[in-house]
Scaffold this active site. Sequence first.
Site, PDB file in Angstrom:
ATOM      1  N   ASP A 160      45.923 -13.145  -4.736  1.00  0.00           N
ATOM      2  CA  ASP A 160      45.318 -12.071  -5.524  1.00  0.00           C
ATOM      3  C   ASP A 160      44.986 -12.597  -6.925  1.00  0.00           C
ATOM      4  O   ASP A 160      45.495 -13.641  -7.332  1.00  0.00           O
ATOM      5  CB  ASP A 160      46.291 -10.883  -5.617  1.00  0.00           C
ATOM      6  CG  ASP A 160      45.564  -9.558  -5.888  1.00  0.00           C
ATOM      7  OD1 ASP A 160      44.320  -9.532  -5.816  1.00  0.00           O
ATOM      8  OD2 ASP A 160      46.254  -8.557  -6.173  1.00  0.00           O
ATOM      9  N   GLU A 161      44.148 -11.894  -7.661  1.00  0.00           N
ATOM     10  CA  GLU A 161      43.738 -12.292  -9.022  1.00  0.00           C
ATOM     11  C   GLU A 161      43.165 -13.716  -9.012  1.00  0.00           C
ATOM     12  O   GLU A 161      43.405 -14.514  -9.923  1.00  0.00           O
ATOM     13  CB  GLU A 161      44.906 -12.207 -10.010  1.00  0.00           C
ATOM     14  CG  GLU A 161      45.651 -10.891 -10.025  1.00  0.00           C
ATOM     15  CD  GLU A 161      44.859  -9.740 -10.637  1.00  0.00           C
ATOM     16  OE1 GLU A 161      43.694  -9.935 -11.022  1.00  0.00           O
ATOM     17  OE2 GLU A 161      45.430  -8.635 -10.703  1.00  0.00           O
ATOM     18  N   ALA A 162      42.392 -14.023  -7.971  1.00  0.00           N
ATOM     19  CA  ALA A 162      41.931 -15.397  -7.756  1.00  0.00           C
ATOM     20  C   ALA A 162      40.970 -15.887  -8.838  1.00  0.00           C
ATOM     21  O   ALA A 162      40.728 -17.093  -8.955  1.00  0.00           O
ATOM     22  CB  ALA A 162      41.266 -15.510  -6.386  1.00  0.00           C
ATOM     23  N   GLN A 163      40.476 -14.970  -9.662  1.00  0.00           N
ATOM     24  CA  GLN A 163      39.619 -15.411 -10.774  1.00  0.00           C
ATOM     25  C   GLN A 163      40.383 -16.304 -11.754  1.00  0.00           C
ATOM     26  O   GLN A 163      39.786 -17.054 -12.506  1.00  0.00           O
ATOM     27  CB  GLN A 163      39.006 -14.201 -11.501  1.00  0.00           C
ATOM     28  CG  GLN A 163      39.976 -13.337 -12.305  1.00  0.00           C
ATOM     29  CD  GLN A 163      40.602 -12.219 -11.500  1.00  0.00           C
ATOM     30  OE1 GLN A 163      40.535 -12.199 -10.271  1.00  0.00           O
ATOM     31  NE2 GLN A 163      41.217 -11.270 -12.174  1.00  0.00           N
ATOM     32  N   ALA A 200      37.714  -1.881  -7.142  1.00  0.00           N
ATOM     33  CA  ALA A 200      37.032  -1.717  -5.860  1.00  0.00           C
ATOM     34  C   ALA A 200      38.027  -1.717  -4.709  1.00  0.00           C
ATOM     35  O   ALA A 200      37.639  -1.615  -3.551  1.00  0.00           O
ATOM     36  CB  ALA A 200      35.999  -2.826  -5.677  1.00  0.00           C
ATOM     37  N   LYS A 253      40.465  -4.227  -4.079  1.00  0.00           N
ATOM     38  CA  LYS A 253      40.753  -5.566  -3.542  1.00  0.00           C
ATOM     39  C   LYS A 253      42.198  -5.719  -3.095  1.00  0.00           C
ATOM     40  O   LYS A 253      42.472  -6.267  -2.034  1.00  0.00           O
ATOM     41  CB  LYS A 253      40.483  -6.636  -4.603  1.00  0.00           C
ATOM     42  CG  LYS A 253      39.041  -6.899  -4.892  1.00  0.00           C
ATOM     43  CD  LYS A 253      38.902  -8.051  -5.885  1.00  0.00           C
ATOM     44  CE  LYS A 253      39.583  -7.776  -7.196  1.00  0.00           C
ATOM     45  NZ  LYS A 253      38.989  -6.648  -7.952  1.00  0.00           N
ATOM     46  N   SER A 254      43.148  -5.282  -3.948  1.00  0.00           N
ATOM     47  CA  SER A 254      44.564  -5.475  -3.613  1.00  0.00           C
ATOM     48  C   SER A 254      44.947  -4.666  -2.377  1.00  0.00           C
ATOM     49  O   SER A 254      45.754  -5.112  -1.567  1.00  0.00           O
ATOM     50  CB  SER A 254      45.454  -5.087  -4.796  1.00  0.00           C
ATOM     51  OG  SER A 254      45.136  -5.900  -5.910  1.00  0.00           O
ATOM     52  N   MET A 295      35.584  -4.376 -10.893  1.00  0.00           N
ATOM     53  CA  MET A 295      36.930  -3.816 -11.056  1.00  0.00           C
ATOM     54  C   MET A 295      37.119  -2.573 -10.188  1.00  0.00           C
ATOM     55  O   MET A 295      36.151  -1.889  -9.873  1.00  0.00           O
ATOM     56  CB  MET A 295      37.055  -3.398 -12.527  1.00  0.00           C
ATOM     57  CG  MET A 295      38.422  -3.494 -13.071  1.00  0.00           C
ATOM     58  SD  MET A 295      38.870  -5.215 -13.295  1.00  0.00           S
ATOM     59  CE  MET A 295      40.567  -4.962 -13.811  1.00  0.00           C
TER      60      MET A 295
END
Length: 212
Positions: free
Chosen positions: A87-90, A13, A15-16, A11
């Site tokens: 984004d939020e690919a999880q 880090a 990414k966005s 979290m």
Amino acid sequence: MAKLYFNFSAMNAGKSTLLLQASYNYQERGMRSLLFTAALDDRTKVGEISSRIGLKSEALIYDPKLDLYACIEEQLKEQKINAVFVDEAQFLTEEQVWQLARVADHLHIPVMTYGLRTDFQGKMFPGSAALLALADILREVRTICWCGSKATMVARVDETGKIVEEGDQVVIGGEESYISLCRKHWSMRKLGEPNSENKDALADILCEPVDH
Ligand SMILES: [Zn+2]
């Protein structure tokens, strides 16, 4: 050949921020990028990807029912698309990861996905498992634990600052926050104190060479 990329991290880090910066690189060269983010509940109609340092951009939203290949093919009829960002690919389903792989292979558009590897209980998200299995290029977006080691785990913390042990993988609109920890301190459930002496460790980890 267009590729499917997975940028994963713990979290917070950034990414966005990386996603928005990469998308901007396409746009400033006169190319078009298409952005997607996850709909976390049915009320979300318009998507937006925003980063902690203030960048933001409009995005299409996806839920588990959306056929991403069909959606991107439809968008292609109206506009040129040079890159797809997710984004939020999880939160992707395994089927949706295959759809994105087909976008790269058959529509010849590179697809860059960004997401968390594991949840707060140390279990892999389904979307991340499929991406780790199928993506052509994997990249770890690095951040550090309070101790200075690389953070690979995420802890969920309640409003009183206590680590939460049980619960759903995804909580909508909760009061919880998330903290990135190294595996040792995640296992010990030790949150620690931020330490400015770790500035050199942070620089080393953020700028770690790719081949090591
Ligand atoms: Zn640590």
